[in-house]
Write a protein that holds these residues in place. Structure first.
Motif, PDB file in Angstrom:
ATOM      1  N   UNK A  54       0.758  -1.104  -0.085  1.00  0.00           N
ATOM      2  CA  UNK A  54       0.124   0.128   0.126  1.00  0.00           C
ATOM      3  C   UNK A  54       0.984   1.192   0.015  1.00  0.00           C
ATOM      4  N   UNK A  55       1.879   1.165   0.824  1.00  0.00           N
ATOM      5  CA  UNK A  55       2.770   2.374   0.893  1.00  0.00           C
ATOM      6  C   UNK A  55       3.341   2.497  -0.482  1.00  0.00           C
ATOM      7  N   UNK A  56       3.963   1.477  -1.190  1.00  0.00           N
ATOM      8  CA  UNK A  56       4.284   1.656  -2.506  1.00  0.00           C
ATOM      9  C   UNK A  56       3.582   2.214  -3.292  1.00  0.00           C
ATOM     10  N   UNK A  57       2.194   1.722  -3.298  1.00  0.00           N
ATOM     11  CA  UNK A  57       1.417   2.171  -4.323  1.00  0.00           C
ATOM     12  C   UNK A  57       1.098   3.679  -4.139  1.00  0.00           C
ATOM     13  N   UNK A  58       1.181   4.158  -2.881  1.00  0.00           N
ATOM     14  CA  UNK A  58       1.165   5.652  -2.522  1.00  0.00           C
ATOM     15  C   UNK A  58       2.418   6.442  -2.930  1.00  0.00           C
ATOM     16  N   UNK A  59       3.340   5.833  -3.180  1.00  0.00           N
ATOM     17  CA  UNK A  59       4.774   6.570  -3.608  1.00  0.00           C
ATOM     18  C   UNK A  59       5.302   7.167  -2.373  1.00  0.00           C
ATOM     19  N   UNK A  60       5.099   6.339  -1.228  1.00  0.00           N
ATOM     20  CA  UNK A  60       5.584   6.692   0.160  1.00  0.00           C
ATOM     21  C   UNK A  60       6.835   6.065   0.562  1.00  0.00           C
ATOM     22  N   UNK A  61       7.048   4.902  -0.252  1.00  0.00           N
ATOM     23  CA  UNK A  61       8.535   4.358  -0.069  1.00  0.00           C
ATOM     24  C   UNK A  61       9.001   3.640  -1.374  1.00  0.00           C
ATOM     25  N   UNK A  62      10.093   3.344  -1.516  1.00  0.00           N
ATOM     26  CA  UNK A  62      10.603   2.320  -2.648  1.00  0.00           C
ATOM     27  C   UNK A  62      11.006   1.196  -2.151  1.00  0.00           C
ATOM     28  N   UNK A  63      10.470   0.131  -2.759  1.00  0.00           N
ATOM     29  CA  UNK A  63      10.575  -1.229  -2.316  1.00  0.00           C
ATOM     30  C   UNK A  63      11.321  -1.659  -3.797  1.00  0.00           C
ATOM     31  N   UNK A  64      12.710  -2.390  -3.500  1.00  0.00           N
ATOM     32  CA  UNK A  64      13.297  -3.213  -4.483  1.00  0.00           C
ATOM     33  C   UNK A  64      13.866  -4.490  -4.300  1.00  0.00           C
TER      34      UNK A  64
END
Length: 113
Positions: free
Chosen positions: A103-113
């Motif tokens: 959810x945070x990734x969808x909202x561009x609040x984090x970067x996950x890689x």
């Protein structure tokens, strides 16, 4: 209809692969996201680029603080932290932590890689 590659592998290999991804995925805070911890230990995130805000319950606020403290953290690290802090089982912690991070990734609040 073509089958997904993961469906071509035996279930055990699919699970091991998913666990590996879970353990290795690095999460870091987006520089444009700010956090405000509220008096009741909940919090609010605001992405200054998108102007989207997201309310966090106590668990979400605690996870967010870990993301800020560690700078780069894995999903596995966060799930372990949730288990330690909130006395939940590992499977549940992994499931809910992954959903939160997605959810945070969808909202561009984090970067996950």
């Amino acid at each position: 209809m073509p089958r997904s590659r993961s469906l071509d592998r035996p279930p055990l290999l699919r699970e091991k692969g998913r666990g590996l991804i879970f353990s290795l995925m690095q999460i870091e805070k987006s520089p444009s996201t700010v956090f405000n911890l509220l008096e009741d230990k909940t919090g609010v995130l605001l992405n200054l680029d998108t102007l989207i805000y997201y309310s966090l319950n106590r668990t979400g606020a605690a996870i967010w603080q870990q993301i800020e403290i560690e700078k780069q953290v894995t999903l596995d690290d966060l799930a372990r932290y949730v288990c330690e802090q909130f006395a939940v089982d590992e499977a549940s912690a992994r499931e809910h932590t992954r959903a939160f991070v997605d959810r945070l990734s969808d909202l561009k609040m984090i970067h996950a890689r």
